[in-house]
Design a protein around this motif. Structure first.
Motif, mmCIF file in Angstrom:
data_model
loop_
_atom_site.group_PDB
_atom_site.id
_atom_site.type_symbol
_atom_site.label_atom_id
_atom_site.label_comp_id
_atom_site.label_asym_id
_atom_site.label_seq_id
_atom_site.Cartn_x
_atom_site.Cartn_y
_atom_site.Cartn_z
ATOM 1 N N LEU A 1 0.839 -1.200 0.000
ATOM 2 C CA LEU A 1 0.000 0.000 0.000
ATOM 3 C C LEU A 1 0.882 1.261 0.000
ATOM 4 O O LEU A 1 0.614 2.226 -0.726
ATOM 5 N N SER B 1 -4.557 1.842 7.968
ATOM 6 C CA SER B 1 -4.756 2.249 6.563
ATOM 7 C C SER B 1 -5.173 1.058 5.706
ATOM 8 O O SER B 1 -5.916 1.200 4.729
ATOM 9 N N LEU B 2 -4.653 -0.123 6.086
ATOM 10 C CA LEU B 2 -4.979 -1.329 5.313
ATOM 11 C C LEU B 2 -6.473 -1.632 5.425
ATOM 12 O O LEU B 2 -7.094 -2.112 4.481
ATOM 13 N N ASP C 1 -9.021 0.749 6.594
ATOM 14 C CA ASP C 1 -9.990 1.816 6.258
ATOM 15 C C ASP C 1 -9.588 2.659 5.054
ATOM 16 O O ASP C 1 -10.269 3.626 4.726
ATOM 17 N N LYS C 2 -8.462 2.316 4.403
ATOM 18 C CA LYS C 2 -7.998 3.073 3.224
ATOM 19 C C LYS C 2 -7.918 4.581 3.531
ATOM 20 O O LYS C 2 -8.309 5.426 2.726
ATOM 21 N N GLN C 3 -7.390 4.858 4.739
ATOM 22 C CA GLN C 3 -7.147 6.258 5.098
ATOM 23 C C GLN C 3 -5.662 6.437 5.395
ATOM 24 O O GLN C 3 -4.977 5.493 5.791
ATOM 25 N N PRO D 1 -9.431 10.019 3.758
ATOM 26 C CA PRO D 1 -9.485 8.891 2.808
ATOM 27 C C PRO D 1 -8.405 9.044 1.733
ATOM 28 O O PRO D 1 -8.155 10.154 1.256
ATOM 29 N N LEU D 2 -7.836 7.937 1.378
ATOM 30 C CA LEU D 2 -6.786 7.906 0.367
ATOM 31 C C LEU D 2 -7.223 8.603 -0.929
ATOM 32 O O LEU D 2 -6.453 9.299 -1.583
ATOM 33 N N LYS D 3 -8.511 8.430 -1.258
ATOM 34 C CA LYS D 3 -8.988 8.999 -2.535
ATOM 35 C C LYS D 3 -8.942 10.538 -2.510
ATOM 36 O O LYS D 3 -8.949 11.170 -3.558
#
Ligand code: ATP
Length: 453
Positions: free
Chosen positions: A359, A403-404, A406-408, A423-425
């Motif tokens: 990631l 992060s893995l 919640d993709k944050q 959020p990563l996005k």
């Protein structure tokens, strides 16, 4: 120079520059070469960012200034016309005992400042570096390494005017290396024999020159302030009559309070029609201008803001240098303006744990598509933050185990050490907004939409 000095020690700057890869002594493994310095991986980025900030302000964002990149070697007659062959010299004295050379006008007594020895009579010493063009080393083949970039602009005045169909007032800007065989060098990259200049020659109708001169003094002064230089360490100093070149109508130095005291960062001069008149005389090519509005023909006057890239780099480094306390320890932080910071974003996995790596690498790949970025996974996260603070990196993105799930990711900001999780996005759009100058404090919870993603 005055007694007043910057609070920052030059040694601290030199040592930080070496430690973090900004600037190294030239040919260091051979013991170095006097007054020559090499820009390392971070220095080259900082220097490029300084140049880009200047180019953007004086060329990209203006309709009336265009750029050129002239050759360093010029026709030797150009230097006769400019007065450099005859007059570009300093009075030099040599100690008869230790053979050190001094600038006669900078010595306070009539003895050698090193050993007290007797000095020779002053001799004029030309500051231009000479070399030979072609295989024959005789006087007919002498060429000079340019001591300023300005003359490359003057000799191209007519080429640029006609090719770009420019009308007065307009300017020509150039960035490039210059060489001066300075007698007294020193103060790190402040005065060296090889250096880089950023010069504008701004051509105006005679009679409007005073107004344009004031304009450029203010414009250039504000450029440094806009890039974060503190107001209290920047000042203007007008040249006295005795200091002005014989052709100059007026000149201001923009001075910065360096570790060795107030010293010139940039000069802004009203040079009248001296340069174009000289080149017209020596080349036999008319360099006057036909004013279609008034049906007049005249030689334009020129306003010259002349700055040093290396001196600006030094001023930005000194100005940005700070020490504060983080987690009970002294933290060295370079509070460089975001436009100047060499690395904009560092990507830091919390550890080298193999679960985190994919990631973290993915985030890094995305970040570097947009920004000058660095991936750092060596040593503890605290040490890595310290390293980035010393390098002046405005933002760190941290990837942890959560992060893995919640993709944050966490974005940590250099100056106040504030952190937000998002959020990563939304990461890239948020970083873009922040690197445009919006702060955590005012809008801590931007959504990607709010910043125009
Ligand atoms: P100084 O008196 O400090 O040597 P100068 O008045 O001779 O400077 P200019 O000829 O006006 O300098 O050059 C314009 C700019 O170029 C300076 O303001 C400085 O930023 C830069 N510059 C000139 N000489 C050097 C040098 N030897 N090393 C680094 N930068 C220089």
């Amino acid at each position: 120079m005055s007694e007043e000095k910057s609070k920052v020690d030059m040694e601290k700057i030199v040592s930080l520059c070496k430690r973090r890869g900004f600037i190294f002594p030239s040919s260091e493994i051979y013991g170095g070469l006097s007054s020559c310095w090499d820009y390392g991986p971070l220095g080259v980025e900082l220097k490029r960012n300084v140049r880009n900030a200047w180019w953007r302000a004086v060329v990209q964002e203006r309709d009336d200034v265009v750029g050129i990149d002239a050759s360093i070697l010029m026709h030797p007659q150009a230097w006769v016309a400019s007065g450099h062959v005859e007059g570009f010299s300093d009075p030099l004295v040599e100690c008869k005992n230790c053979h050190l050379r001094w600038r006669a006008d900078q010595l306070s007594g009539d003895k050698c400042a090193e050993c007290g020895g007797e000095l020779t009579e002053p001799k004029m010493f030309n500051l231009m570096f000479k070399t030979f063009m072609g295989p024959v080393e005789d006087d007919a083949n002498i060429v000079y390494l340019r001591p300023e970039t300005a003359q490359g602009i003057f000799v191209n005045f007519e080429n640029v005017r006609s090719a770009m169909r420019k009308k007065l007032p307009f300017g020509i800007a150039q960035i490039g290396k210059s060489f001066r065989n300075e007698i007294t060098t020193g103060n790190f990259i402040f005065r060296t024999r090889e250096f880089e200049q950023m010069e504008i020659e701004y051509f105006v109708k005679p009679g409007t020159d005073d107004e344009w001169f004031d304009y450029w003094v203010k414009e250039r002064f504000n450029w440094y302030l806009n890039l974060g230089i503190k107001k209290e360490v920047l000042r203007l100093r007008q040249h006295g009559k005795e200091e002005l070149a014989h052709y100059a109508k007026d000149c201001y130095d923009i001075e910065y309070l360096f570790p060795m005291g107030w010293s010139e960062l940039e000069g802004v001069a009203n040079r009248g029609d001296f340069d174009l008149t000289q080149h017209a005389k020596h080349s036999g090519k008319g360099l006057d201008y036909f004013d279609e509005e008034t049906n007049e023909r005249y030689v334009p006057y020129v306003i010259e803001p002349s700055a040093g890239v290396d001196r600006s780099v030094l001023a930005f480094l000194v100005d940005a240098y700070d020490e504060d306390v983080a987690e009970g320890e002294t933290r060295v932080v370079l509070r460089l303006h975001r436009d100047l910071a060499p690395i904009k974003v560092a990507v830091l996995p919390l550890s080298r744990n193999e679960k985190l790596v994919p990631l973290a690498r993915e985030v890094y790949t995305e970040v570097r598509r947009h920004f000058m970025a660095q991936y750092d996974d060596a040593q503890s996260i605290g040490r890595r933050y310290r390293r980035q603070d010393e390098a002046g990196t405005p933002f760190c993105v941290t990837i942890d185990f959560q992060s893995l799930e919640d993709k944050q990711v966490t974005i940590r900001e250099r100056d106040g050490m504030a952190q937000i999780r998002l959020p990563l996005k939304d990461m890239v759009a948020t970083l873009q907004a922040k690197l445009r100058g919006e702060t955590f404090a005012t809008q801590p919870t931007w959504s990607a939409k709010a910043v125009g993603a």
